[in-house]
Design an enzyme around this catalytic site. Structure first.
Site, PDB file in Angstrom:
ATOM      1  N   ALA A 154       5.226   2.956   0.680  1.00 17.31           N
ATOM      2  CA  ALA A 154       6.658   2.689   0.817  1.00 17.31           C
ATOM      3  C   ALA A 154       6.960   2.041   2.158  1.00 17.31           C
ATOM      4  O   ALA A 154       7.873   1.229   2.271  1.00 17.31           O
ATOM      5  CB  ALA A 154       7.441   3.992   0.687  1.00 17.31           C
TER       6      ALA A 154
ATOM      7  N   HIS B 162       0.816  -1.231   0.000  1.00 11.62           N
ATOM      8  CA  HIS B 162       0.000   0.000   0.000  1.00 11.62           C
ATOM      9  C   HIS B 162       0.841   1.269   0.000  1.00 11.62           C
ATOM     10  O   HIS B 162       0.308   2.371  -0.047  1.00 11.62           O
ATOM     11  CB  HIS B 162      -0.958   0.000   1.185  1.00 11.62           C
ATOM     12  CG  HIS B 162      -0.392   0.556   2.469  1.00 11.62           C
ATOM     13  ND1 HIS B 162       0.782   0.122   3.045  1.00 11.62           N
ATOM     14  CD2 HIS B 162      -0.875   1.524   3.299  1.00 11.62           C
ATOM     15  CE1 HIS B 162       0.996   0.781   4.162  1.00 11.62           C
ATOM     16  NE2 HIS B 162       0.018   1.639   4.345  1.00 11.62           N
TER      17      HIS B 162
END
Lengths: 473, 268
Positions: free
Chosen positions: A398, A396
């Site tokens: 980094a 979803h």
């Protein structure tokens, strides 16, 4: 001990207390770089939940959460399994939407875009406690309709175009929502927050398509190199937080946490009055979040029309994804099609082409998977590959590499806006602290995370996006 | 005692607070040098004192107090030369005063000369010249914790060098949490832990100080978390809060000094 079983895929064998093994999606590089001990313990804890099937899964952006790790996925058998508010998160249906403009970045230049981001900053409240103070708050009747029908209610009120719905996960509405399952306190917290960004890592971003990877899919989705995009990251605001909190309190008081390795994993049987009530409330909060992002996009379209003279329908919504949610989905498991309750906490659905739940365009290509990175380097647009091992899930974001405290300390006393300008990014925010906490080096390099997702076969890169103007909460 | 070895010495309490970014007038004292003076010794050679310090009576457990910087002081009153925050202690005040008494008795027994006026709990943050009106206008309450007792040497240029330290268990300390915010919170009992948890929240967002709750009666640990969340909800609803909720993560434990300990994770 992790054992590699495939490209960027590791198995955590069953240990005492685990009902299923763990499955970690990561490259060797990521496993070396991230603080893994605590999140892996959380993967193990999730594996102990009743009715979990397959694996307790961690995405490559995994980091230490509470209850579930952030970047955790778990599927539960609806008959024997549990539903856990901690497996959804406080910000129910926190998610991302991506829209495109019919212009290239180089065609328009920086000055009008600076004006645009300023106008959006004025129209869309962002930051701590920023609501629509001048607007009438949501009435009980508004709530009843919005919480039942999600983004559709906003479109019916003129905040969007009908075509938007087919470009939102689950058509912008989680079935089974019950507005009456949401407490008055939750409604009160959310009443002036529809169409607001909030604080923390939420944002509105304008940037340009930097690179194309899968040109045919990009073309099918109307994406060109250099094209301007708008990305919105927000969720269900105070209403969702309170809904989660109300349920956690109730579940803990009723003793559902007994015997669990972490009280925050507290969960009720899916087929119990408590489990069903949570699902109805969670779905209602999720619908609020769909409406919230819809209204933000509306305000952005208003700003685009005012500043760039582009009509609203030409600001095209490409897709909207949830990354904090529990949903009933049908998946192939042990040779049978099974209805399962999929918890995704900091993870994105990534259906591949042909999936029956997708609208016509995405059935041909697979669904868009939106992966915001940090506000300096890049975000990614991927296409889902419908990977069965992860229940068609992907990462979803980094994932943080540095805590908020560390980031704040590292940047204290420095002119962070000026630094970001030097990196080609204009940042607007009502709080210095938020910007300092959200500086690019607080995050892993999203390129590394996306590489793991791609190597493991969860999703494939379509385009790399480069932010230029960011509103932070 | 050679004159060359003489230093300006004093015992002080290291004070930690979410100090605002300094945009105000005045010569600001660096954050790491901010302290609350316990005993001023004047110009002395530190060497004999450093040799005597191992015999200083030290109370246990050494839990640092916590409080609120509740108003500004411009000292001395007639012709102010410094800007200070007054500290109202919410925990650990009796222990602090008792430690100071013991420190005084010990120093007097060793023939050191001391200023024995009652303690005025304050932390100096800036020196003249400054604009009183501007400071008053921008003032807001701050939480504060004591982290250590130091024998400080004043080095001039607004900095102070610790020559000897007695670390305290802090009422709370921020942990490095890659997702949200987390604190290790300590207390002698559940009520003190509860107070310190609230002050920890106010470290992230000082307006939380206006929402401090009355002490617990017979509530359990779980009920304490629920009450804290109710307070956060009220804050968020009324004025907004970056801290949205407080998780049920973490067990109530005893640390090696017998203090209650809780790893508190907040949702941001």
């Amino acid at each position: 001990m992790l054992r590699q079983i495939g490209k960027a895929t590791y198995l955590m064998p069953v240990e005492e207390g685990m009902r299923v093994p763990g499955l970690i999606i990561a490259t060797e590089k990521l496993l070396k770089e991230i603080e893994i001990e605590r999140p892996l313990q959380q993967v193990k804890n999730v594996a102990s939940l009743k009715g979990i099937v397959g694996y307790s899964i961690a995405m490559p952006d995994i980091h230490w959460g509470y209850g579930f790790p952030i970047g955790g996925v778990a599927a539960m058998d609806p008959e024997t399994g549990v539903i856990s508010p901690g497996g959804v998160g406080y910000d129910i249906n926190c998610g991302v939407r991506l829209a495109t403009l019919p212009l290239l970045f180089e065609e328009i230049g920086e000055a009008p875009l600076k004006e645009l981001i300023q106008r959006i900053f004025a129209l869309v409240p962002s930051g701590v406690g920023r609501g629509h103070k001048k607007e009438r708050g949501l009435s009980e009747r508004d709530y009843s309709e919005l919480l039942s029908s999600g983004a559709k209610w906003c479109i019916e009120h003129g905040w969007g175009v009908p075509e938007d719905l087919e470009h939102i996960e689950s058509l912008g509405k989680i079935e089974g929502a019950d507005p009456d399952a949401v407490s008055p306190t939750a409604k009160s917290r959310g009443k002036d927050q529809l169409g607001t960004v909030g604080s923390g890592n939420h944002f509105v971003e304008i940037g340009a398509v930097d690179e194309l990877a899968l040109a045919d899919i990009a073309e099918a989705w109307g994406i060109r190199k250099g094209q301007l995009y708008l990305m919105i990251h927000s969720g269900s605001r105070g209403l969702g937080h309170q809904t989660c909190q109300d349920t956690l309190n109730r579940f803990v008081k009723k003793g559902y946490a007994e015997g669990l390795p972490d009280r925050q994993l507290v969960a009720a049987p899916i087929r119990s009055p408590d489990g069903e009530e949570y699902f109805r409330a969670m779905a209602a909060a999720a619908n609020f979040a769909f409406g919230n992002r819809q209204k933000i996009l509306h305000e952005v379209r208003v700003a685009v029309q005012e500043v760039l003279r582009i009509p609203p329908h030409e600001v095209r919504l490409l897709y909207d994804v949830c990354h904090n949610i529990a949903k009933f989905e049908t998946h192939e498991f042990e040779g049978k099609r099974r209805r399962l309750c999929i918890h995704r906490k900091g993870a994105t659905r990534a259906f591949g082409k042909g999936h029956e739940e997708l609208s016509a365009l995405f059935k041909k290509t697979g669904q868009p998977v939106l992966v915001p990175g940090d506000m300096g380097r890049a975000s990614h647009l991927l296409v889902g590959e419908g990977n069965a091992l992860t229940w068609c899930s992907s990462c979803h974001g980094a994932g943080r590499a540095r805590s908020r405290v560390q980031s704040l300390k590292a940047w204290k006393g420095r002119d962070i806006k000026e630094y970001m300008e030097s990196q080609g990014v204009t940042v607007l925010a009502s709080s210095y602290r938020t910007i300092a906490e959200e500086m690019p080096d607080a995050y892993k390099n999203v390129d590394d995370v996306v590489l793991a997702v791609e190597e493991a076969g969860l999703a494939s890169r379509v385009a790399r996006l480069k932010p230029h103007f960011v509103i932070k909460g | 005692m050679g004159t060359n070895n003489q230093r300006n010495l004093f015992f002080g309490l290291e004070a930690c607070a979410p100090w605002p970014e300094s945009s105000l007038q005045g010569r600001m004292i660096p954050e790491e040098s901010r302290h609350l003076t316990l005993a001023f010794l004047g110009k002395l050679d530190p060497k004999p004192l450093l040799e005597q310090l191992p015999s200083l009576p030290v109370p246990e457990p050494l839990l640092g107090g916590a409080g609120v910087c509740d108003r500004l002081l411009f000292l001395p009153e007639r012709r102010p030369r410094v800007v200070s925050y007054h500290v109202r202690w919410l925990s650990g005040e009796a222990e602090l005063l008792s430690f100071r008494d013991a420190l005084f008795r010990w120093l007097l027994s060793l023939d050191y000369r001391l200023d024995e006026r009652p303690l005025l709990s304050h932390v100096t943050v800036a020196r003249a010249p400054f604009d009183e009106g501007k400071w008053k206008k921008e003032f807001h309450q701050l939480p504060l914790i004591a982290k250590a007792v130091h024998l400080y040497q004043s080095r001039g240029e607004l900095t102070y060098l610790p020559l000897w330290s007695l670390p305290l268990s802090p009422a709370f300390e921020e942990l490095s949490h890659t997702g949200e915010a987390a604190f290790a919170v300590r207390g002698k009992d559940l009520n003190e832990l509860y107070l310190h948890a609230q002050l920890a929240c106010s470290f992230l967002y000082p307006p939380f100080l206006d929402y401090l709750l009355p002490p617990l009666e017979n509530e359990s640990f779980e009920e304490m978390i629920i009450r804290l969340n109710e307070s956060l909800s009220r804050l968020d609803e009324e004025i907004g809060s970056p801290v949205k909720a407080l998780s049920f993560h973490g067990e109530l434990q005893r640390d090696e000094k017998g203090l209650l300990f809780w790893e508190m994770i907040l949702d941001i």
